[in-house]
Scaffold this active site. Sequence first.
Site, short mmCIF file in Angstrom:
data_model
loop_
_atom_site.label_atom_id
_atom_site.label_comp_id
_atom_site.label_asym_id
_atom_site.label_seq_id
_atom_site.Cartn_x
_atom_site.Cartn_y
_atom_site.Cartn_z
CG ASN A 1 34.22 68.52 -46.56
OD1 ASN A 1 33.88 67.42 -46.42
ND2 ASN A 1 33.36 69.58 -46.70
CG ASP B 1 24.82 67.83 -48.07
OD1 ASP B 1 25.64 68.01 -47.03
OD2 ASP B 1 24.61 68.53 -48.78
#
Length: 248
Positions: free
Chosen positions: A74, A26
């Site tokens: 996503n 991330d």
Amino acid sequence: MDGGAEPLKPIPDIGRGPRHVAIIMDGNGRWATQRGRPRLFGHHAGARRVREIVEACPDLGVKYLTIFAFSTENWKRTQVEVAGLMNLFRRYITKEARALREAGVRVRFIGDRVRLDAKLVAMMDELENLTCENDLVHLTIALNYGGRDEVARATKRLAQDVANGRLDPASVNEETLPRYLDTCVLPDPDLVIRTSGEARISNFLLWQSAYAEYEFIDTLWPDFTRQEFASLVESYSNRERRFGAVPA
């Protein structure tokens, strides 16, 4: 893969180190934004970081490395970012395939491939076949992956086997479902690392990580170094994992 980096010193008691490390990579977008660049610039930097971490695994005794590349959630990102990520995955496979094979890395992909572009799926299949005899490091890339989606798909396959008479429902227990998961040939992760300062697991390896150790660190993924990876692996080796029991 580039062998120019200096080998890392193995952790003191390599037998106590994590055999399987999973990473939620991330912070790529924030890393790019901090530099006044588009988010995709950060994703490209993050892809280059993957190579360094894979190369570090043998010296640290890490046999299995699983990375979270693209989640089922996503797809909610902008069309430009999603298209750019899909192109990045294709470029990564094209650029790294030969190096991964020569470095002894076996590559697997987990996740639902139905929504992915046919060309990308073909490239994924080809890379898996190209590296299928390697055994130094097992690199698993979670692409269009979500833990809940994985369990749902596994449950459907299990139910179908029950309906077709191949599985006795009375025999189903907690040992049964893992045989239907995308990770059925992999050991459960010992250590899960999340970069970027977020302290959540984001639907990643929900079943498999039931007893994993977690490390939530502030470093953004493109800044995550071999040395920091080694430090986390060494820290893990000093922990006592009891799996619900008490110390002897």
